[in-house]
Design a protein around this motif. Sequence first.
Motif, mmCIF file in Angstrom:
data_model
loop_
_atom_site.group_PDB
_atom_site.id
_atom_site.type_symbol
_atom_site.label_atom_id
_atom_site.label_comp_id
_atom_site.label_asym_id
_atom_site.label_seq_id
_atom_site.Cartn_x
_atom_site.Cartn_y
_atom_site.Cartn_z
ATOM 1 N N GLY A 132 6.578 27.467 21.714
ATOM 2 C CA GLY A 132 7.072 27.439 23.090
ATOM 3 C C GLY A 132 7.554 26.062 23.493
ATOM 4 N N LEU A 133 6.778 25.027 23.153
ATOM 5 C CA LEU A 133 7.193 23.659 23.446
ATOM 6 C C LEU A 133 8.452 23.292 22.670
ATOM 7 C CD1 LEU A 133 3.875 21.602 23.603
ATOM 8 C CD2 LEU A 133 5.423 22.140 25.480
ATOM 9 N N ALA A 134 8.519 23.714 21.403
ATOM 10 C CA ALA A 134 9.703 23.407 20.592
ATOM 11 C C ALA A 134 10.951 24.064 21.177
ATOM 12 C CB ALA A 134 9.478 23.862 19.157
ATOM 13 N N ALA A 135 10.830 25.326 21.616
ATOM 14 C CA ALA A 135 11.974 26.005 22.217
ATOM 15 C C ALA A 135 12.381 25.335 23.518
ATOM 16 C CB ALA A 135 11.637 27.478 22.450
ATOM 17 N N ALA A 136 11.395 24.902 24.310
ATOM 18 C CA ALA A 136 11.719 24.198 25.556
ATOM 19 C C ALA A 136 12.436 22.886 25.270
ATOM 20 C CB ALA A 136 10.443 23.950 26.355
ATOM 21 N N GLN A 137 12.025 22.184 24.212
ATOM 22 C CA GLN A 137 12.714 20.951 23.836
ATOM 23 C C GLN A 137 14.149 21.233 23.405
ATOM 24 O OE1 GLN A 137 10.387 18.247 21.248
ATOM 25 N NE2 GLN A 137 8.622 19.505 21.777
ATOM 26 N N ALA A 138 14.366 22.337 22.698
ATOM 27 C CA ALA A 138 15.732 22.692 22.298
ATOM 28 C C ALA A 138 16.603 22.951 23.522
ATOM 29 C CB ALA A 138 15.704 23.919 21.393
ATOM 30 N N VAL A 139 16.052 23.616 24.527
ATOM 31 C CA VAL A 139 16.814 23.878 25.756
ATOM 32 C C VAL A 139 17.117 22.570 26.479
ATOM 33 C CG1 VAL A 139 16.746 25.009 28.005
ATOM 34 C CG2 VAL A 139 15.885 26.196 25.983
ATOM 35 N N LEU A 140 16.143 21.659 26.531
ATOM 36 C CA LEU A 140 16.375 20.380 27.189
ATOM 37 C C LEU A 140 17.410 19.544 26.425
ATOM 38 C CD1 LEU A 140 12.752 19.341 28.250
ATOM 39 C CD2 LEU A 140 14.593 20.222 29.688
ATOM 40 N N TYR B 28 13.288 15.178 15.783
ATOM 41 C CA TYR B 28 12.113 15.138 14.913
ATOM 42 C C TYR B 28 10.860 15.590 15.663
ATOM 43 C CZ TYR B 28 9.440 13.693 10.864
ATOM 44 O OH TYR B 28 8.637 13.703 9.734
ATOM 45 N N GLN B 29 10.769 15.277 16.951
ATOM 46 C CA GLN B 29 9.656 15.773 17.760
ATOM 47 C C GLN B 29 9.709 17.291 17.860
ATOM 48 O OE1 GLN B 29 7.147 13.918 19.090
ATOM 49 N NE2 GLN B 29 6.183 15.798 19.856
ATOM 50 N N LEU B 30 10.902 17.847 17.983
ATOM 51 C CA LEU B 30 11.055 19.302 18.010
ATOM 52 C C LEU B 30 10.556 19.914 16.706
ATOM 53 C CD1 LEU B 30 14.198 21.131 19.331
ATOM 54 C CD2 LEU B 30 13.143 21.872 17.226
ATOM 55 N N TYR B 31 10.907 19.291 15.584
ATOM 56 C CA TYR B 31 10.452 19.792 14.272
ATOM 57 C C TYR B 31 8.931 19.731 14.162
ATOM 58 C CZ TYR B 31 9.037 19.150 9.413
ATOM 59 O OH TYR B 31 8.366 19.212 8.221
#
Length: 322
Positions: A290-298, A277-280
Amino acid sequence: MTHPPAPPPAAPKPRRARPAAQEQEPGVFSGGLLPWLFLAPTLIVLGLFIYYPALETFRMALSQANLILNTEKFVGLRNFAELLSSPAYHQVLLQTLVFTALVVGISLLLSVWLAWLVRGHLRGSSVYRLLLIYPYALSPALAGVLWLFMFNPDIGVVNQLLGAVAGVQPRWLDNPWLAFGLVTAAAIWKGLAYNIIFYVSAMQNLPQDVLEAAQIDGANSRQTFWSIVYPLLSPVTFFLLFAGIVSALFDSFALVDMLTRGGPYTGNAGVTTFLVYQLYQDGFVNYKTGLAAAQAVLMLGLVGFITWMQFRVGEKRVHYGG
């Protein structure tokens, strides 16, 4: 003068028989192009919808984009450094791990117990199984709406019953502890049916001679379950453990969005704001791609680490065969 008789003509050399053509094995292609033609549709779909988005996610994680100005610049590992040093992200990560552990652990224990109760040919067991499996047919969004109406502080059926019996009507969605427990209970209820389906199927295929031998030896139902049945169910439990972790990490979005929208907020983030939900919120509400993509990688790294630990540690406790 008489001539000597002519020698008889040499017999013709027998021709070597050509070896019979070897029969082609079934399932083996004669050429190298035909297999790729059959694989082409699958490879195209995988490339367009899995591999290309994955590569784009890695690229976006190393950049910072402005969707309004339509600009993008390379920032390296700055997004990852910002996330790993953010107190809000630390809180969200901790909440996600606690939520996942509660959902997976309680769901496995309840499902194996309920499956053990309805495994046999009890009177009405088919009705019980249908009622237990029914939540699996609901979508997560519909399940979230159902729980929202049930636990509505003013018109919900739960508060109506509690008010009539105990004289209390809790504010389920305003209290942080109650909201976290409500989302956890909804996720457990939603995933319970999936586990029960596998456990009931596995219990129906248990070796009956082993169970009968335990009864002859005087083992009670509790001893039979923990000493014989549960070890035989370990392959199913091993699979459901991984499936439950993935479901708790990714399928909780709809429940959170329908019930609490990530709130109520306490500390640096919402108490029911989990990683997905934080990614969304960062990607589609705050437009921090950029932050959302980094969260997806993590998150991908987290799932990979959990999977590696599960196969390294958990597989040693799995017993295959009766």
